[in-house]
Design a protein around this motif. Structure first.
Motif, PDB file in Angstrom:
ATOM      1  N   LEU A   1       1.308  -1.306  -0.218  1.00  0.00           N
ATOM      2  CA  LEU A   1      -0.331  -0.313  -0.242  1.00  0.00           C
ATOM      3  C   LEU A   1       0.894   1.508  -0.092  1.00  0.00           C
ATOM      4  O   LEU A   1       2.063   1.450   0.629  1.00  0.00           O
ATOM      5  N   ALA A   2       0.151   2.633  -0.670  1.00  0.00           N
ATOM      6  CA  ALA A   2       0.990   3.424  -0.698  1.00  0.00           C
ATOM      7  C   ALA A   2       0.953   4.168   0.882  1.00  0.00           C
ATOM      8  O   ALA A   2       2.082   5.325   0.502  1.00  0.00           O
ATOM      9  N   ILE A   3       0.159   3.871   1.393  1.00  0.00           N
ATOM     10  CA  ILE A   3       0.303   4.718   2.833  1.00  0.00           C
ATOM     11  C   ILE A   3       1.959   4.050   3.553  1.00  0.00           C
ATOM     12  O   ILE A   3       2.017   4.992   4.618  1.00  0.00           O
ATOM     13  N   TRP A   4       2.206   3.210   3.364  1.00  0.00           N
ATOM     14  CA  TRP A   4       3.698   2.453   4.022  1.00  0.00           C
ATOM     15  C   TRP A   4       4.548   3.590   2.638  1.00  0.00           C
ATOM     16  O   TRP A   4       6.353   3.328   3.077  1.00  0.00           O
ATOM     17  N   GLY A   5       4.455   4.336   1.899  1.00  0.00           N
ATOM     18  CA  GLY A   5       6.177   5.401   1.398  1.00  0.00           C
ATOM     19  C   GLY A   5       5.491   4.534   0.023  1.00  0.00           C
ATOM     20  O   GLY A   5       6.410   4.706  -1.089  1.00  0.00           O
ATOM     21  N   ASN A   6       4.710   3.459  -0.894  1.00  0.00           N
ATOM     22  CA  ASN A   6       5.342   2.728  -1.734  1.00  0.00           C
ATOM     23  C   ASN A   6       4.800   3.638  -2.841  1.00  0.00           C
ATOM     24  O   ASN A   6       3.959   4.435  -2.316  1.00  0.00           O
ATOM     25  N   SER A   7       4.590   3.183  -4.038  1.00  0.00           N
ATOM     26  CA  SER A   7       4.105   3.805  -5.397  1.00  0.00           C
ATOM     27  C   SER A   7       2.345   3.927  -5.291  1.00  0.00           C
ATOM     28  O   SER A   7       2.242   2.938  -4.979  1.00  0.00           O
ATOM     29  N   PRO A   8       1.861   5.001  -5.685  1.00  0.00           N
ATOM     30  CA  PRO A   8       0.658   5.196  -5.623  1.00  0.00           C
ATOM     31  C   PRO A   8      -0.241   4.126  -6.735  1.00  0.00           C
ATOM     32  O   PRO A   8       0.506   4.101  -8.117  1.00  0.00           O
ATOM     33  N   ILE A   9      -1.506   3.249  -6.370  1.00  0.00           N
ATOM     34  CA  ILE A   9      -1.720   2.807  -7.589  1.00  0.00           C
ATOM     35  C   ILE A   9      -2.095   3.982  -8.991  1.00  0.00           C
ATOM     36  O   ILE A   9      -1.771   3.057 -10.150  1.00  0.00           O
ATOM     37  N   PHE A  10      -2.679   4.911  -8.463  1.00  0.00           N
ATOM     38  CA  PHE A  10      -2.825   5.892  -9.721  1.00  0.00           C
ATOM     39  C   PHE A  10      -1.594   6.539  -9.157  1.00  0.00           C
ATOM     40  O   PHE A  10      -1.172   6.810  -8.661  1.00  0.00           O
ATOM     41  N   GLU A  11      -1.469   6.565 -11.024  1.00  0.00           N
ATOM     42  CA  GLU A  11      -0.257   8.530 -11.161  1.00  0.00           C
ATOM     43  C   GLU A  11      -0.612  10.030 -10.448  1.00  0.00           C
ATOM     44  O   GLU A  11      -0.018  10.286  -9.984  1.00  0.00           O
ATOM     45  N   ASN A  12      -2.153   9.219 -11.099  1.00  0.00           N
ATOM     46  CA  ASN A  12      -2.098  11.466 -10.589  1.00  0.00           C
ATOM     47  C   ASN A  12      -3.615  11.374 -10.097  1.00  0.00           C
ATOM     48  O   ASN A  12      -4.281  10.151 -10.159  1.00  0.00           O
ATOM     49  N   GLN A  13      -3.444  12.167  -9.078  1.00  0.00           N
ATOM     50  CA  GLN A  13      -4.691  12.453  -8.844  1.00  0.00           C
ATOM     51  C   GLN A  13      -6.291  11.884  -9.210  1.00  0.00           C
ATOM     52  O   GLN A  13      -6.208  12.718 -10.283  1.00  0.00           O
ATOM     53  N   ILE A  14      -6.930  11.706  -8.701  1.00  0.00           N
ATOM     54  CA  ILE A  14      -8.151  11.853  -9.228  1.00  0.00           C
ATOM     55  C   ILE A  14      -9.186  11.990  -7.712  1.00  0.00           C
ATOM     56  O   ILE A  14      -9.566  11.834  -7.147  1.00  0.00           O
ATOM     57  N   PRO A  15      -9.361  13.664  -8.393  1.00  0.00           N
ATOM     58  CA  PRO A  15     -10.532  14.442  -7.652  1.00  0.00           C
ATOM     59  C   PRO A  15     -11.562  13.968  -7.475  1.00  0.00           C
ATOM     60  O   PRO A  15     -12.115  13.595  -8.733  1.00  0.00           O
ATOM     61  N   VAL A  16     -12.536  14.466  -6.599  1.00  0.00           N
ATOM     62  CA  VAL A  16     -14.110  14.432  -5.968  1.00  0.00           C
ATOM     63  C   VAL A  16     -14.557  15.312  -7.538  1.00  0.00           C
ATOM     64  O   VAL A  16     -15.731  14.820  -7.977  1.00  0.00           O
ATOM     65  N   GLY A  17     -14.452  16.472  -7.227  1.00  0.00           N
ATOM     66  CA  GLY A  17     -14.727  17.189  -7.877  1.00  0.00           C
ATOM     67  C   GLY A  17     -14.322  17.811  -9.723  1.00  0.00           C
ATOM     68  O   GLY A  17     -13.003  17.880  -8.940  1.00  0.00           O
ATOM     69  N   GLN A  18     -14.437  17.569  -9.955  1.00  0.00           N
ATOM     70  CA  GLN A  18     -14.177  17.515 -11.673  1.00  0.00           C
ATOM     71  C   GLN A  18     -15.240  18.375 -12.097  1.00  0.00           C
ATOM     72  O   GLN A  18     -16.556  18.181 -12.632  1.00  0.00           O
ATOM     73  N   ILE A  19     -13.960  19.297 -13.239  1.00  0.00           N
ATOM     74  CA  ILE A  19     -14.888  20.129 -14.196  1.00  0.00           C
ATOM     75  C   ILE A  19     -15.331  19.166 -15.348  1.00  0.00           C
ATOM     76  O   ILE A  19     -14.628  18.407 -16.476  1.00  0.00           O
ATOM     77  N   ASN A  20     -17.240  19.064 -15.632  1.00  0.00           N
ATOM     78  CA  ASN A  20     -17.194  18.499 -16.990  1.00  0.00           C
ATOM     79  C   ASN A  20     -17.230  19.536 -18.715  1.00  0.00           C
ATOM     80  O   ASN A  20     -17.638  20.535 -18.308  1.00  0.00           O
ATOM     81  N   LEU A  21     -16.040  19.561 -19.416  1.00  0.00           N
ATOM     82  CA  LEU A  21     -15.680  20.897 -20.157  1.00  0.00           C
ATOM     83  C   LEU A  21     -16.341  20.044 -21.419  1.00  0.00           C
ATOM     84  O   LEU A  21     -16.308  19.099 -21.739  1.00  0.00           O
ATOM     85  N   PRO A  22     -16.884  21.303 -21.898  1.00  0.00           N
ATOM     86  CA  PRO A  22     -17.888  21.086 -22.528  1.00  0.00           C
ATOM     87  C   PRO A  22     -16.319  20.938 -24.629  1.00  0.00           C
ATOM     88  O   PRO A  22     -15.137  21.146 -23.967  1.00  0.00           O
ATOM     89  N   SER A  23     -17.255  20.737 -25.204  1.00  0.00           N
ATOM     90  CA  SER A  23     -15.621  20.643 -26.283  1.00  0.00           C
ATOM     91  C   SER A  23     -14.931  21.403 -26.627  1.00  0.00           C
ATOM     92  O   SER A  23     -15.511  23.075 -26.641  1.00  0.00           O
ATOM     93  N   TRP A  24     -13.452  21.669 -26.593  1.00  0.00           N
ATOM     94  CA  TRP A  24     -12.996  23.080 -27.640  1.00  0.00           C
ATOM     95  C   TRP A  24     -13.260  23.805 -28.607  1.00  0.00           C
ATOM     96  O   TRP A  24     -13.276  25.047 -28.198  1.00  0.00           O
TER      97      TRP A  24
END
Ligand SMILES: Cc1ncc(COP(=O)(O)O)c(C=O)c1O
Length: 407
Positions: free
Chosen positions: A8-31
């Motif tokens: 587990l990463a709590i002991w200092g190992n690599s996290p299972i996800f490379e990038n953070q996955i936040p709760v609040g995410q913007i739903n972007l329209p198409s560019w």
């Protein structure tokens, strides 16, 4: 997936996800749509003061919500404060409000010179009810009830409105979470004297920042329009001190695009919620706060409670383990508003009067949903939670201590 506890990463190992996955995410329209929309805006050279896009957004919101007026504002916090002014709530007056809510609900009252009377909620819905409100109605100085349609599920608007009418006090709702949701088949937006929505970047319908007040009351709408101090006002109602809660054309452009994507984004989040429910169905001690059956919902949040005795670990311990793996689940609300500064010192009388709120503050969390969360991510997050439950006994004593920041 991690196979041993020591990974587990709590002991200092690599996290299972490379990038953070936040709760609040913007739903972007198409560019492409975004560029077209902003190109037009630049061509017009009209950036604020109730422009064409703002008017179009307001009209479309009225249609979506079935209300006569939708007055867009800078954000929902300012909208809530202006709603208090529009309703002529007297400075120093008291407003019955849940403690189990986002800070802005209560802080907006403070900005309007009002005092919160903290109310408890029912466990099954996380909402105030006529039963939890009734004992507080005799508090001297009570002039209003501010209900919160938390997680998009509606308060008992009829029961609460009946109480407010009997006492001749105002009632209005914080509907920041409830865009597109219904109550008894009617769109939220038309209950009480007015309702307030948020279009913050983390909301499923977003204008990056923004909010609106909906009402069917002509006089209130006129006062709010003048309080907002945007163009489009008719100045038939004198407002000595305006609030300057204007909405820009850039916000409206974004909001209109988000409105187009709204049904698609709700449907995608509904699917994500079902994946979580399926993935965690067999885990003891996990209860989902699901949409009210039979009502339309926006599926903005996936909310669950962790019952420590059955799950084996506390919600806070689980959150720490998941955070270390870059799954940024969020605890709600920690602590309840009656235990936060400045309210805990200003109004200590509420300290031990809200048992359901206090209990839920220890249990509730949200898991990530929104455009950037894939089905595969949800499978991994559910596997992780199951893994933690399986090893809960061993983890319990082993986690490093963490100091809670002072509220
Ligand atoms: C229940 C509730 N009320 C009010 C607000 C404030 O909304 P805004 O950020 O648009 O001011 C929020 C924001 O998330 C909220 O969750």
């Amino acid at each position: 997936m991690k196979k041993n506890l020591s990974e587990l990463a709590i002991w200092g190992n690599s996290p299972i996800f490379e990038n953070q996955i936040p709760v609040g995410q913007i739903n972007l329209p198409s560019w492409e749509y975004f560029c077209d929309s902003f190109h037009d805006l630049f061509e017009r050279r009209y950036y604020t003061n109730h422009g064409v896009l703002t008017q179009e957004f307001e009209e479309k919101l009225c249609r979506l919500l079935g209300t006569r007026y939708a007055l867009v504002m800078t954000n929902a916090t300012i909208a809530l404060s202006l709603a208090c002014k529009g309703l002529n709530l007297p400075v120093g007056g008291k407003v019955i409000v849940p403690s189990f809510t986002f800070a802005a609900t209560v802080q907006a009252l403070s900005w309007a010179g009002l005092e919160p009377v903290f109310c408890d909620i029912t466990h099954h819905s996380h909402l105030i009810t006529p039963d939890t409100v009734a004992p507080l109605l005799d508090t001297p100085g009570v002039c209003a009830i501010l209900g919160v349609h938390l997680w998009g599920n509606a308060c008992d608007a009829d029961g609460l409105t009946k109480l407010a009418k009997e006492r001749d006090i105002s009632i209005f709702f914080d509907a920041a979470h409830a865009i597109g949701c219904t109550h008894r088949g009617f769109s939220i937006g038309g209950f009480g004297s007015c309702e307030v929505f948020s279009f913050h970047g983390t909301k499923i319908l977003t204008s990056t920042e923004g909010g609106c007040i909906t009402t069917n009351d002509d006089d209130l709408a006129e006062r709010l329009r003048n309080l907002r101090s945007s163009y489009g006002r008719r100045m038939t109602v004198p407002i000595p001190i305006a609030g300057y809660g204007r909405f820009s054309e850039a916000q409206a452009a974004f909001g209109l695009l988000s409105l187009e994507d709204f049904p698609k984004n709700c449907a995608a989040n509904e699917k994500r919620m079902h994946l979580y429910v399926e993935g965690l169905r067999a885990v003891p001690g996990i209860r989902f706060l699901l949409p009210t059956p039979g009502e339309r919902h926006n599926y903005q949040y996936v909310v669950l409670e962790i019952e420590e005795k059955e799950f084996g670990l506390s919600r806070d311990a689980l959150v720490r383990i998941l955070e270390a793996e870059n799954v940024l689940v969020r605890r709600y609300f920690v602590p309840g508003m009656h235990r936060c500064v400045p309210y805990k010192t200003q109004f200590p009388q509420y300290m031990n009067t809200l048992p359901v709120t206090d209990a839920l503050c220890e249990k509730v969390m949200q898991v990530p949903s929104g455009q950037r969360v894939t089905d595969g991510d949800i499978t991994v997050i559910c596997d992780l939670i199951r893994f933690v439950h399986t090893h809960a006994k061993k983890l319990k004593g082993a986690l490093p201590k963490r100091e809670e920041p002072q509220q």
